[in-house]
Design a protein around this motif. Structure first.
Motif, PDB file in Angstrom:
ATOM      1  N   LEU A 204     -16.005  16.027   3.397  1.00 42.20           N
ATOM      2  CA  LEU A 204     -15.808  15.230   2.148  1.00 42.20           C
ATOM      3  C   LEU A 204     -14.424  14.726   2.028  1.00 42.20           C
ATOM      4  O   LEU A 204     -14.514  13.808   1.410  1.00 42.20           O
ATOM      5  N   ALA A 205     -13.666  15.632   2.252  1.00 42.02           N
ATOM      6  CA  ALA A 205     -12.134  15.070   2.129  1.00 42.02           C
ATOM      7  C   ALA A 205     -11.942  14.152   3.083  1.00 42.02           C
ATOM      8  O   ALA A 205     -10.951  13.054   2.573  1.00 42.02           O
ATOM      9  N   GLU A 206     -12.444  13.912   4.108  1.00 41.76           N
ATOM     10  CA  GLU A 206     -12.151  12.783   5.045  1.00 41.76           C
ATOM     11  C   GLU A 206     -12.935  11.721   4.518  1.00 41.76           C
ATOM     12  O   GLU A 206     -12.232  10.392   4.372  1.00 41.76           O
ATOM     13  N   ASN A 207     -14.153  11.718   3.803  1.00 36.61           N
ATOM     14  CA  ASN A 207     -14.766  10.400   3.281  1.00 36.61           C
ATOM     15  C   ASN A 207     -13.877   9.997   1.935  1.00 36.61           C
ATOM     16  O   ASN A 207     -13.955   8.801   1.925  1.00 36.61           O
ATOM     17  N   VAL A 208     -13.274  11.041   1.166  1.00 37.60           N
ATOM     18  CA  VAL A 208     -12.685  10.624  -0.234  1.00 37.60           C
ATOM     19  C   VAL A 208     -11.207  10.034   0.532  1.00 37.60           C
ATOM     20  O   VAL A 208     -10.803   9.037  -0.189  1.00 37.60           O
ATOM     21  N   ARG A 209     -10.806  10.363   1.299  1.00 43.37           N
ATOM     22  CA  ARG A 209      -9.420   9.860   2.037  1.00 43.37           C
ATOM     23  C   ARG A 209      -9.763   8.464   2.456  1.00 43.37           C
ATOM     24  O   ARG A 209      -8.795   7.577   2.086  1.00 43.37           O
ATOM     25  N   GLY A 210     -10.808   8.218   3.002  1.00 48.14           N
ATOM     26  CA  GLY A 210     -11.160   6.830   3.326  1.00 48.14           C
ATOM     27  C   GLY A 210     -11.374   6.088   2.228  1.00 48.14           C
ATOM     28  O   GLY A 210     -10.919   4.893   2.230  1.00 48.14           O
ATOM     29  N   GLY A 211     -11.985   6.452   1.081  1.00 48.72           N
ATOM     30  CA  GLY A 211     -11.997   5.543  -0.200  1.00 48.72           C
ATOM     31  C   GLY A 211     -10.661   5.435  -0.729  1.00 48.72           C
ATOM     32  O   GLY A 211     -10.185   4.233  -1.373  1.00 48.72           O
ATOM     33  N   LEU A 212      -9.886   6.336  -0.846  1.00 47.19           N
ATOM     34  CA  LEU A 212      -8.354   6.209  -1.424  1.00 47.19           C
ATOM     35  C   LEU A 212      -7.661   5.233  -0.637  1.00 47.19           C
ATOM     36  O   LEU A 212      -6.754   4.501  -1.256  1.00 47.19           O
ATOM     37  N   GLN A 213      -7.728   5.233   0.736  1.00 46.36           N
ATOM     38  CA  GLN A 213      -7.162   4.009   1.456  1.00 46.36           C
ATOM     39  C   GLN A 213      -7.541   2.734   1.247  1.00 46.36           C
ATOM     40  O   GLN A 213      -6.648   1.523   1.367  1.00 46.36           O
ATOM     41  N   SER A 214      -8.776   2.547   0.697  1.00 46.37           N
ATOM     42  CA  SER A 214      -9.430   1.440   0.288  1.00 46.37           C
ATOM     43  C   SER A 214      -8.755   0.743  -0.768  1.00 46.37           C
ATOM     44  O   SER A 214      -9.090  -0.725  -0.948  1.00 46.37           O
ATOM     45  N   VAL A 215      -8.018   1.472  -1.562  1.00 50.05           N
ATOM     46  CA  VAL A 215      -7.834   0.865  -2.951  1.00 50.05           C
ATOM     47  C   VAL A 215      -6.448   0.269  -2.806  1.00 50.05           C
ATOM     48  O   VAL A 215      -5.637   0.705  -1.893  1.00 50.05           O
ATOM     49  N   PRO A 216      -6.233  -1.062  -3.106  1.00 46.14           N
ATOM     50  CA  PRO A 216      -4.962  -2.082  -2.591  1.00 46.14           C
ATOM     51  C   PRO A 216      -3.694  -1.184  -3.466  1.00 46.14           C
ATOM     52  O   PRO A 216      -3.783  -0.619  -4.556  1.00 46.14           O
ATOM     53  N   PRO A 217      -2.827  -1.112  -2.650  1.00 42.83           N
ATOM     54  CA  PRO A 217      -1.501  -0.588  -3.222  1.00 42.83           C
ATOM     55  C   PRO A 217      -0.840  -1.318  -4.342  1.00 42.83           C
ATOM     56  O   PRO A 217      -0.127  -0.588  -5.312  1.00 42.83           O
ATOM     57  N   GLY A 218      -1.110  -2.511  -4.417  1.00 42.00           N
ATOM     58  CA  GLY A 218      -0.689  -3.336  -5.771  1.00 42.00           C
ATOM     59  C   GLY A 218      -1.125  -2.781  -7.104  1.00 42.00           C
ATOM     60  O   GLY A 218      -0.515  -2.711  -8.031  1.00 42.00           O
ATOM     61  N   GLN A 219      -2.409  -2.127  -6.934  1.00 45.95           N
ATOM     62  CA  GLN A 219      -3.003  -1.563  -8.157  1.00 45.95           C
ATOM     63  C   GLN A 219      -2.082  -0.178  -8.663  1.00 45.95           C
ATOM     64  O   GLN A 219      -1.757   0.144  -9.920  1.00 45.95           O
ATOM     65  N   VAL A 220      -1.812   0.627  -7.554  1.00 45.26           N
ATOM     66  CA  VAL A 220      -0.806   1.603  -8.023  1.00 45.26           C
ATOM     67  C   VAL A 220       0.501   1.323  -8.688  1.00 45.26           C
ATOM     68  O   VAL A 220       0.718   1.578  -9.591  1.00 45.26           O
ATOM     69  N   GLU A 221       0.929   0.211  -8.043  1.00 43.03           N
ATOM     70  CA  GLU A 221       2.213  -0.315  -8.587  1.00 43.03           C
ATOM     71  C   GLU A 221       2.046  -0.820  -9.902  1.00 43.03           C
ATOM     72  O   GLU A 221       2.922  -0.533 -10.688  1.00 43.03           O
ATOM     73  N   ALA A 222       1.089  -1.649 -10.123  1.00 40.12           N
ATOM     74  CA  ALA A 222       0.822  -2.000 -11.431  1.00 40.12           C
ATOM     75  C   ALA A 222       0.718  -0.972 -12.517  1.00 40.12           C
ATOM     76  O   ALA A 222       1.241  -0.940 -13.623  1.00 40.12           O
ATOM     77  N   ALA A 223       0.069   0.248 -12.082  1.00 41.89           N
ATOM     78  CA  ALA A 223      -0.091   1.181 -13.062  1.00 41.89           C
ATOM     79  C   ALA A 223       1.239   1.897 -13.369  1.00 41.89           C
ATOM     80  O   ALA A 223       1.266   2.308 -14.619  1.00 41.89           O
ATOM     81  N   ARG A 224       1.843   2.121 -12.332  1.00 42.29           N
ATOM     82  CA  ARG A 224       3.313   2.641 -12.602  1.00 42.29           C
ATOM     83  C   ARG A 224       4.137   1.775 -13.547  1.00 42.29           C
ATOM     84  O   ARG A 224       4.946   2.236 -14.209  1.00 42.29           O
ATOM     85  N   ALA A 225       3.937   0.481 -13.216  1.00 36.47           N
ATOM     86  CA  ALA A 225       4.653  -0.515 -14.069  1.00 36.47           C
ATOM     87  C   ALA A 225       4.673  -0.234 -15.321  1.00 36.47           C
ATOM     88  O   ALA A 225       5.229  -0.817 -16.203  1.00 36.47           O
ATOM     89  N   ILE A 226       3.233   0.099 -15.738  1.00 36.72           N
ATOM     90  CA  ILE A 226       2.936   0.225 -17.314  1.00 36.72           C
ATOM     91  C   ILE A 226       3.071   1.527 -17.780  1.00 36.72           C
ATOM     92  O   ILE A 226       2.742   1.953 -18.895  1.00 36.72           O
ATOM     93  N   GLY A 227       3.699   2.617 -17.072  1.00 35.27           N
ATOM     94  CA  GLY A 227       3.952   3.581 -17.678  1.00 35.27           C
ATOM     95  C   GLY A 227       3.153   5.144 -17.160  1.00 35.27           C
ATOM     96  O   GLY A 227       3.285   6.135 -17.558  1.00 35.27           O
ATOM     97  N   PHE A 228       2.308   4.665 -16.281  1.00 31.82           N
ATOM     98  CA  PHE A 228       1.293   5.796 -15.753  1.00 31.82           C
ATOM     99  C   PHE A 228       2.044   6.746 -15.128  1.00 31.82           C
ATOM    100  O   PHE A 228       2.880   6.304 -14.065  1.00 31.82           O
ATOM    101  N   ASN A 229       1.826   8.148 -15.180  1.00 35.04           N
ATOM    102  CA  ASN A 229       2.400   9.101 -14.084  1.00 35.04           C
ATOM    103  C   ASN A 229       1.484   9.212 -13.075  1.00 35.04           C
ATOM    104  O   ASN A 229       0.319   8.441 -13.142  1.00 35.04           O
ATOM    105  N   SER A 230       1.744  10.170 -12.168  1.00 40.61           N
ATOM    106  CA  SER A 230       1.038  10.271 -10.834  1.00 40.61           C
ATOM    107  C   SER A 230      -0.607  10.809 -11.309  1.00 40.61           C
ATOM    108  O   SER A 230      -1.309  10.308 -10.545  1.00 40.61           O
ATOM    109  N   VAL A 231      -0.742  11.818 -12.489  1.00 41.57           N
ATOM    110  CA  VAL A 231      -1.779  12.105 -12.518  1.00 41.57           C
ATOM    111  C   VAL A 231      -2.725  11.202 -13.251  1.00 41.57           C
ATOM    112  O   VAL A 231      -3.996  11.052 -12.627  1.00 41.57           O
TER     113      VAL A 231
END
Length: 834
Positions: free
Chosen positions: A712-739
């Motif tokens: 299951l960890a490898e299945n979830v890791r594949g899903g995590l890699q499918s999320v565009p990095p830009g969404q993470v950068e946008a979330a951090r830009a508006i003040g979201f922490n890692s959690v």
């Protein structure tokens, strides 16, 4: 002057649409689909015809085998073993209650995410009615299957064996059943009629059939040799050898002539099994038969004698069928237990535990299934009467209540919408699912069901009426915490929350039977150095405190959910829900002790049962489909969060965390599951002997969880890699922490993207539980292997493995349907609700 106007100049307006012609038959509908998909070209037509012919031949052959040759009694008579194995009979009601709760939750889930239209409702009602009515209709439309029993004092030779007919046979019957006995005249008319005898037969009858088969086989062999000798392709040596074989072969006379089959009358008497008093006696001839209605449920004895020596007869009976026996231990009213033997009639569920009849101190021979199997090709009448009707009858006992509670769950979901109305209104760009309140309640319902499933299956030692009330009321306490959290901002919210938490801790302490007296008694000596700190700590009831902690965590999560959703509830609705949950809390705490107390005072409930309502069951008795489902549910529930954590850990920037998670995943994925199970069962106790005391079932659950988490960890890791990095950068830009980025941005999208892979892993895990049969656990596959090892059903692997394959397919297909529903409702697209 009058004028005449031309009617053709009038304006005519047609308000009805012109009639539309139906499309050509070959351009729409089933024929068009068949033409486009099956007969589009010459090659497609040839492939379709060949494949259809093979499929039709296979299907026809399978249906003939199913009706005429397959012995489905191996399933009917062992269905409980394959479903629950040797789970204690007196505690089986707990498993049945868990199944009903599952139906309730499924009905509620169908209301939350499904859509039952009127046609579906009629189909469900019609299917339930058909299931309920089919068994009585089959019993009314078919005739009882025949039983054939030989009579006479002569020994019947079959090869090197000789069988002598039993003069008396014991059987069981219900009051009012009619027993008929007459001569089987048809079998004495010709050799084919004897050979093709179909029905339940004893060993002596089978010996007569085998004698006829031997004679027919000898005749066929002589005919084959004569046909070869008539040709001119043999050498002299071959012709001489075949001539010698032909001279050695001798066709025996027909057994119907050797034993003067059915030529002499048979004196038949039916005796009472307890007193051996004759109830009816009749001389059975070609024209006279015996028909007798049994006066009561119980044992009876069939006595059959022939006056003529060296004569045999075959009696054709109805109402006398083979039995299977099983020994078990049951409690006695005065305390203790006794060993009894139950006798079960294989054609229905008629059961009796009275002792066997005896003559001159010896047990009367019984018509056991081991020696009285069904002989010959089964007719459609016997298949419907003996196989299909009893199976449907047993199936109805589980399916009809399950459908009923499923309907109740669906109605409960509808009632939830009425009690908890939606107050929010959709705005621009946002839509609100009208079933949102039911969808929010559903996860908690599933969590509570999983807890109830384990508690019911495993049990709780020394659970009395008060403990039961406290246990049940804790479920309602979680609901109270939700509604209190929904109004936590009010002036009275925080004091009420503190009061509810204190009451919850108190009832949990009562339910867990926690006594702090030993702990407090050791408090003073501890400060006077009369007791060590380790001994004082040992007085703390850690398991009970863990149980209280679990319930407090559930209550905290419910209150937090109420805080988040409180803005959607009007004050009136929130107050109504709080009062209703509080009333249910109090009712569940008080009603069980009151009802059980009344039952004890009226003698309905035994005092020892009231003092221990759900004793802990021995996990070694768990098995069948019950164990398969428990292993699957526990492994899925535990491995999913562990797999998510491993996937996140493998993407961590901390080297130690990343390397540890990577090593775990690669190690577990590189080892077969059977190796992990053997390690959990055999090697781990060698490393730490204290782990040998852990039940094998729980060790198997841990092994399956650890193994599945890596995949299951490898299945979830594949899903995590499918999320565009830009969404993470946008979330951090508006003040979201890692959690917050992980919880609100990464995981929702990643899990949606890998729903097919996750459900595929769950299906594989469900099927892989069959491997626990190799480490000594009797899951569905293990119980099937034990069933075909029974003396009555040796060699019936085909029927058993077809049945368990169907069971595995049903549950796997159900998970696949849920997967497709999740994909259609959320996979790959963000759904926005108020």
């Amino acid at each position: 002057m009058a004028t005449i106007s031309d009617p053709r100049s009038a304006v005519v307006v047609n308000y009805d649409d012109p009639p539309r012609k139906a499309p050509p038959v070959l351009s729409a509908g089933p024929l068009a689909w068949a033409r486009d998909n099956l007969f589009k070209s010459t090659f497609d037509t040839v492939v379709t015809l060949v494949a259809g012919s093979l499929l039709a031949a296979l299907l026809a052959s399978f249906l003939v085998w199913t009706v005429a040759a397959a012995n489905w009694l191996v399933i009917i008579r062992n269905l409980r073993l394959m479903l629950a194995w040797r789970y204690p009979l007196d505690a089986l009601w707990r498993v049945e209650l868990a199944v009903l709760l599952l139906g309730l939750v499924i009905g509620f889930s169908l209301m939350a995410y499904g859509r039952v239209r009127r046609g579906h409702a009629f189909a469900i009602a019609g299917g339930a009615a058909l299931l309920a009515l089919t068994p009585p209709l089959l019993y009314g439309m078919t005739t009882p299957a025949a039983g054939y029993f030989a009579a006479g004092a002569v020994g019947i030779a079959s090869g090197t064996l000789t069988e002598r007919p039993q003069p008396e046979l014991a059987f069981i019957g219900r009051a009012g059943e009619t027993i008929t006995v007459d001569l089987a005249l048809r079998v004495a008319s010709s050799d084919p009629a004897l050979i093709n005898l179909a029905g339940f037969g004893d060993n002596a009858t089978n010996a007569l059939i085998n004698s006829g088969l031997d004679r027919a086989q000898t005749q066929a062999e002589i005919a084959a040799i004569e046909a070869r000798l008539a040709g001119d392709l043999l050498t002299e040596d071959q012709r001489a050898g075949l001539t010698d074989d032909l001279e050695r072969l001798e066709v025996p006379p027909p057994p119907r002539e050797i034993y003067a089959l059915n030529s002499a009358p048979v004196q038949v008497t039916i005796l009472d099994g307890a007193t051996l008093e004759p109830l009816v006696s009749q001389t059975v001839t070609e024209t006279d038969r015996l028909a007798f209605a049994l006066p009561a449920d119980g044992w009876y004895v069939l006595r059959k004698t022939i006056a003529a020596d060296e004569t045999a007869a075959i009696l054709q009976t109805t109402g006398i069928y083979p039995l299977v026996d099983r020994s078990l231990t049951r409690a006695v009213p005065d305390g203790g237990s006794e060993r009894i033997t139950e006798y079960l009639r294989i054609t229905d569920d008629f059961l009796i535990d009275a002792p066997r009849p005896q003559i001159d101190g010896d047990d009367v021979p019984i018509i056991f299934l081991t020696d009285n199997q069904y002989r010959g090709e089964r007719s459609l009448n016997d298949y419907l009467r003996v196989m299909l009707a009893p199976f449907l009858d047993i199936l109805n006992r589980g399916l009809l209540p399950l459908i009923g509670v499923g309907v109740v769950g669906y109605v409960a979901g509808v009632g939830t919408l009425r009690i908890w109305p939606r107050t929010a209104r959709p705005t621009a760009g946002r839509r609100v699912d009208p079933r949102l309140p039911v969808q929010r309640v559903l996860p908690w319902l599933w969590i509570l069901f999983l807890i109830a499933l384990f508690v019911l299956t495993y049990g709780i030692d020394d659970l009395d009426a008060v403990g039961l009330g406290m246990l049940l009321s804790r479920f309602a306490w979680v609901g109270v915490m939700f509604f209190v959290g929904a109004r936590l901002t009010r002036a009275w919210g925080r004091p009420l929350l503190a009061l509810v938490v204190l009451f919850g801790i108190a009832q949990s302490a009562i339910a867990e039977r926690i006594s702090f007296v030993p702990f407090l008694d050791g408090f003073t000596p501890f400060f006077t150095s009369e007791i060590t700190f380790e001994a004082w700590i040992a007085l703390v009831p850690w398991p009970q405190l863990f149980g209280i902690g679990v319930w407090l965590a559930l209550g905290y999560l419910a209150a937090l959910r109420g805080v988040n959703l409180g803005h959607n509830l009007r004050d009136r609705d929130a107050l109504r829900g709080l009062i209703g949950a509080g009333a249910l809390w109090v009712a569940l705490a008080l009603l069980p002790p009151a009802l059980i107390g009344v039952g004890v005072s009226q003698g309905v409930v035994a005092p020892d049962v009231a003092a221990n309502l759900m004793p802990v069951t021995d996990t070694r008795l768990w098995g069948g489909l019950l164990l398969t489902m428990l292993l699957t549910i526990v492994a899925i529930t535990a491995s999913f969060p562990l797999g998510v954590l491993l996937a996140l850990g493998r993407r961590s920037s901390l080297p130690v965390v990343r390397w540890t998670c990577t090593a775990y995943i690669e190690l577990l994925r590189g080892v077969p599951l059977i190796t992990v199970l053997f390690m959990a069962q055999l090697l781990v106790p060698l490393v730490d002997p204290s782990l040998a005391e852990v039940d094998n079932v729980f060790r198997a659950m841990v092994g399956l969880t650890l193994f599945s988490a890596a995949y299951l960890a490898e299945n979830v890791r594949g899903g995590l890699q499918s999320v565009p990095p830009g969404q993470v950068e946008a979330a951090r830009a508006i003040g979201f922490n890692s959690v917050q980025v992980t919880w609100f941005i990464l995981l929702p999208q990643a899990l949606r993207a890998v729903i097919p892979a996750l459900v595929g892993q769950f299906i594989a895990l469900f099927k892989d539980t069959s491997l626990v049969a190799l480490v000594g656990l009797n899951d569905l596959t293990g119980s099937a292997q034990a069933v075909i090892a029974q003396a009555e059903f040796i060699g019936r692997q085909t029927e058993v493995y077809i049945f368990i394959s169907i069971v595995y397919f049903i549950f796997s297909y159900a998970m696949a349907v849920v997967s497709r529903r999740l994909e259609a409702s959320g996979s790959g697209a963000s759904r926005e609700y108020l």
